[in-house]
Design a protein around this motif. Structure first.
Motif, PDB file in Angstrom:
ATOM      1  N   LEU A 101      -5.286 -45.809  -5.656  1.00 54.21           N
ATOM      2  CA  LEU A 101      -5.252 -44.364  -5.487  1.00 54.21           C
ATOM      3  C   LEU A 101      -6.645 -43.840  -5.807  1.00 54.21           C
ATOM      4  CD1 LEU A 101      -1.925 -43.714  -7.447  1.00 54.21           C
ATOM      5  CD2 LEU A 101      -2.178 -44.206  -5.025  1.00 54.21           C
ATOM      6  N   LEU A 102      -7.310 -43.255  -4.829  1.00 51.60           N
ATOM      7  CA  LEU A 102      -8.666 -42.754  -5.011  1.00 51.60           C
ATOM      8  C   LEU A 102      -8.636 -41.279  -5.395  1.00 51.60           C
ATOM      9  CD1 LEU A 102     -10.494 -44.447  -1.996  1.00 51.60           C
ATOM     10  CD2 LEU A 102     -10.778 -44.986  -4.416  1.00 51.60           C
ATOM     11  N   ASP A 103      -8.952 -41.008  -6.674  1.00 49.44           N
ATOM     12  CA  ASP A 103      -9.056 -39.636  -7.160  1.00 49.44           C
ATOM     13  C   ASP A 103     -10.458 -39.147  -6.796  1.00 49.44           C
ATOM     14  OD1 ASP A 103      -9.009 -37.238  -8.431  1.00 49.44           O
ATOM     15  OD2 ASP A 103      -8.561 -38.019 -10.430  1.00 49.44           O
ATOM     16  N   ARG A 104     -10.587 -38.592  -5.626  1.00 50.69           N
ATOM     17  CA  ARG A 104     -11.831 -38.360  -4.911  1.00 50.69           C
ATOM     18  C   ARG A 104     -12.345 -39.721  -4.418  1.00 50.69           C
ATOM     19  NH1 ARG A 104     -13.016 -33.289  -4.616  1.00 50.69           N
ATOM     20  NH2 ARG A 104     -12.648 -31.795  -6.298  1.00 50.69           N
ATOM     21  N   SER A 105     -13.156 -39.672  -3.381  1.00 48.41           N
ATOM     22  CA  SER A 105     -13.481 -40.906  -2.677  1.00 48.41           C
ATOM     23  C   SER A 105     -14.850 -40.798  -2.044  1.00 48.41           C
ATOM     24  CB  SER A 105     -12.422 -41.137  -1.588  1.00 48.41           C
ATOM     25  OG  SER A 105     -12.492 -40.074  -0.628  1.00 48.41           O
ATOM     26  N   TRP A 106     -15.046 -41.588  -0.983  1.00 51.53           N
ATOM     27  CA  TRP A 106     -16.306 -41.514  -0.252  1.00 51.53           C
ATOM     28  C   TRP A 106     -16.525 -40.141   0.363  1.00 51.53           C
ATOM     29  CZ3 TRP A 106     -12.718 -45.532   0.629  1.00 51.53           C
ATOM     30  CH2 TRP A 106     -11.758 -45.293   1.636  1.00 51.53           C
ATOM     31  N   TYR A 107     -15.480 -39.305   0.381  1.00 51.19           N
ATOM     32  CA  TYR A 107     -15.633 -37.962   0.932  1.00 51.19           C
ATOM     33  C   TYR A 107     -16.409 -37.020   0.012  1.00 51.19           C
ATOM     34  CZ  TYR A 107     -12.804 -39.074   4.942  1.00 51.19           C
ATOM     35  OH  TYR A 107     -12.359 -39.624   6.121  1.00 51.19           O
ATOM     36  N   ASN A 108     -16.848 -37.503  -1.134  1.00 50.39           N
ATOM     37  CA  ASN A 108     -17.756 -36.715  -1.971  1.00 50.39           C
ATOM     38  C   ASN A 108     -18.982 -36.290  -1.171  1.00 50.39           C
ATOM     39  OD1 ASN A 108     -16.367 -36.554  -4.393  1.00 50.39           O
ATOM     40  ND2 ASN A 108     -17.254 -38.431  -5.214  1.00 50.39           N
ATOM     41  N   ARG A 109     -19.424 -37.174  -0.287  1.00 44.83           N
ATOM     42  CA  ARG A 109     -20.637 -36.866   0.487  1.00 44.83           C
ATOM     43  C   ARG A 109     -20.407 -35.710   1.449  1.00 44.83           C
ATOM     44  NH1 ARG A 109     -25.241 -40.866   1.305  1.00 44.83           N
ATOM     45  NH2 ARG A 109     -25.400 -39.982  -0.793  1.00 44.83           N
ATOM     46  N   ALA A 110     -19.191 -35.595   1.974  1.00 43.48           N
ATOM     47  CA  ALA A 110     -18.892 -34.509   2.908  1.00 43.48           C
ATOM     48  C   ALA A 110     -18.620 -33.198   2.193  1.00 43.48           C
ATOM     49  CB  ALA A 110     -17.689 -34.879   3.769  1.00 43.48           C
ATOM     50  N   GLY A 111     -18.387 -33.251   0.874  1.00 42.06           N
ATOM     51  CA  GLY A 111     -18.063 -32.058   0.107  1.00 42.06           C
ATOM     52  C   GLY A 111     -19.147 -31.674  -0.869  1.00 42.06           C
ATOM     53  N   VAL A 112     -18.954 -32.087  -2.123  1.00 43.51           N
ATOM     54  CA  VAL A 112     -19.844 -31.613  -3.181  1.00 43.51           C
ATOM     55  C   VAL A 112     -21.296 -32.029  -2.965  1.00 43.51           C
ATOM     56  CG1 VAL A 112     -19.358 -33.614  -4.674  1.00 43.51           C
ATOM     57  CG2 VAL A 112     -20.150 -31.472  -5.694  1.00 43.51           C
ATOM     58  N   GLU A 113     -21.528 -33.270  -2.492  1.00 43.96           N
ATOM     59  CA  GLU A 113     -22.917 -33.698  -2.309  1.00 43.96           C
ATOM     60  C   GLU A 113     -23.606 -32.855  -1.241  1.00 43.96           C
ATOM     61  OE1 GLU A 113     -23.718 -37.807  -1.798  1.00 43.96           O
ATOM     62  OE2 GLU A 113     -22.437 -38.450  -3.462  1.00 43.96           O
ATOM     63  N   HIS A 114     -22.897 -32.562  -0.171  1.00 42.79           N
ATOM     64  CA  HIS A 114     -23.467 -31.756   0.913  1.00 42.79           C
ATOM     65  C   HIS A 114     -23.673 -30.311   0.478  1.00 42.79           C
ATOM     66  CE1 HIS A 114     -24.178 -29.932   4.759  1.00 42.79           C
ATOM     67  NE2 HIS A 114     -23.002 -29.330   4.785  1.00 42.79           N
ATOM     68  N   VAL A 115     -22.660 -29.711  -0.116  1.00 43.44           N
ATOM     69  CA  VAL A 115     -22.728 -28.300  -0.491  1.00 43.44           C
ATOM     70  C   VAL A 115     -23.754 -28.054  -1.601  1.00 43.44           C
ATOM     71  CG1 VAL A 115     -21.430 -26.364  -1.484  1.00 43.44           C
ATOM     72  CG2 VAL A 115     -20.367 -27.823   0.251  1.00 43.44           C
ATOM     73  N   MET A 116     -23.809 -28.951  -2.566  1.00 45.20           N
ATOM     74  CA  MET A 116     -24.697 -28.771  -3.713  1.00 45.20           C
ATOM     75  C   MET A 116     -26.101 -29.334  -3.479  1.00 45.20           C
ATOM     76  SD  MET A 116     -22.775 -27.084  -5.728  1.00 45.20           S
ATOM     77  CE  MET A 116     -23.825 -27.058  -7.175  1.00 45.20           C
ATOM     78  N   GLY A 117     -26.335 -29.915  -2.308  1.00 45.35           N
ATOM     79  CA  GLY A 117     -27.675 -30.428  -2.008  1.00 45.35           C
ATOM     80  C   GLY A 117     -28.012 -31.732  -2.699  1.00 45.35           C
ATOM     81  N   PHE A 118     -26.961 -32.532  -3.046  1.00 48.89           N
ATOM     82  CA  PHE A 118     -27.206 -33.809  -3.714  1.00 48.89           C
ATOM     83  C   PHE A 118     -27.519 -34.936  -2.729  1.00 48.89           C
ATOM     84  CE2 PHE A 118     -24.169 -32.234  -7.251  1.00 48.89           C
ATOM     85  CZ  PHE A 118     -25.198 -31.460  -7.782  1.00 48.89           C
TER      86      PHE A 118
END
Length: 268
Positions: A101-118
């Motif tokens: 069970l992935l509590d957040r996943s590779w989709y971090n890049r599509a969300g927080v990393e993209h929005v926050m400029g990481f």
């Protein structure tokens, strides 16, 4: 949201009864996974305070942690940042007979990393191109991949943040990044929409869980997961409790030779 309000709040007894029934089925699913060597990956994504963590707890509450494990990765190390983006997730994928069970996943890049400029724009665009390919590879190899997006309204999210601020046992759930998401609500909405356009594929579709009502969200998500996997009840070995053998003369050492935890409960 309107449909949930019209339906009314679930009564606690109804919720608890159905949750127990679904959790019993989850145990059957677990035994099927173990017996057949299946590999199941369940992705939990959504906004902060959308109810992912609470749902994961209900899913795993009665499962064997040696079969079903939760993966919640911290931010990548300096070394991991130089790797292929999906590399650190690959090592956590299940072997035969396991559930991840992935509590957040590779989709971090599509969300927080993209929005926050990481991440850079190039890294973000590369992710959107590679993610469907990566997931098709997983499915083609036989992994059962399920992806759930927990959707919460802005007002409900803010109420949950406010409650966490005042709750000493849940205060740790809030971070400056969580609070920043309030001021970037529309940016996260656009990022989610773009993510769905590129990664909602027939091989691994996204399933949206309306989660303003946490209890309904938990029941709906678990029921869908169970209905999406072709599991069946696996006969368990017949166990019998053996008779305790007669004493052979063992004498327990005096209690004052051991250190005991003080009886705090007696003072209540």
């Amino acid at each position: 949201m309107a449909g949930e309000k019209a339906a009314g709040a679930l009564k606690r007894k109804v919720y608890e009864s159905e949750l127990l029934r679904l959790q019993t089925e989850l145990v059957k699913l677990q035994e099927w996974v173990r017996a057949t060597g299946a590999r199941l990956v369940v992705v939990f994504e959504g906004r902060d305070a959308a109810g992912k963590g609470g749902t994961i707890k209900r899913v795993t509450e009665h499962l064997n942690p040696r079969v079903a494990r939760v993966v919640a990765l911290p931010k990548p190390t300096e070394r991991e940042r130089t790797q292929w983006y999906f590399q650190r997730y690959v090592e956590h994928l299940p072997a035969a007979g396991e559930i991840v069970l992935l509590d957040r996943s590779w989709y971090n890049r599509a969300g927080v990393e993209h929005v926050m400029g990481f991440c850079t724009k190039e890294e973000y665009q590369r992710f959107l191109r590679q993610c469907p390919i990566f997931e098709r590879m997983l499915v083609e190899d036989g992994i059962l991949l399920r992806k759930y997006w927990f959707s919460v309204s802005d007002g409900e999210q803010q109420d949950r943040f406010r409650k966490r601020l005042d709750d000493p046992v849940r205060r740790w759930k809030l971070s400056p990044m969580d609070l920043e998401s309030i001021t970037r609500w529309e940016a996260y909405s656009r990022a989610k929409d773009e993510m769905l356009v590129h990664t909602d594929i027939p091989d691994a579709p996204w399933l949206v869980v309306e989660s303003d009502d946490k209890k309904r969200a938990r029941l709906n998500m678990i029921a869908h997961l169970l209905g999406s996997v072709p599991y069946h009840e696996v006969p368990l070995p017949v166990l019998e409790l053996p008779e305790r053998p007669p004493s052979t003369g063992y004498v327990r050492p005096p209690r004052d030779l051991q250190n005991y935890v003080p009886d705090h409960a007696a003072s209540l």
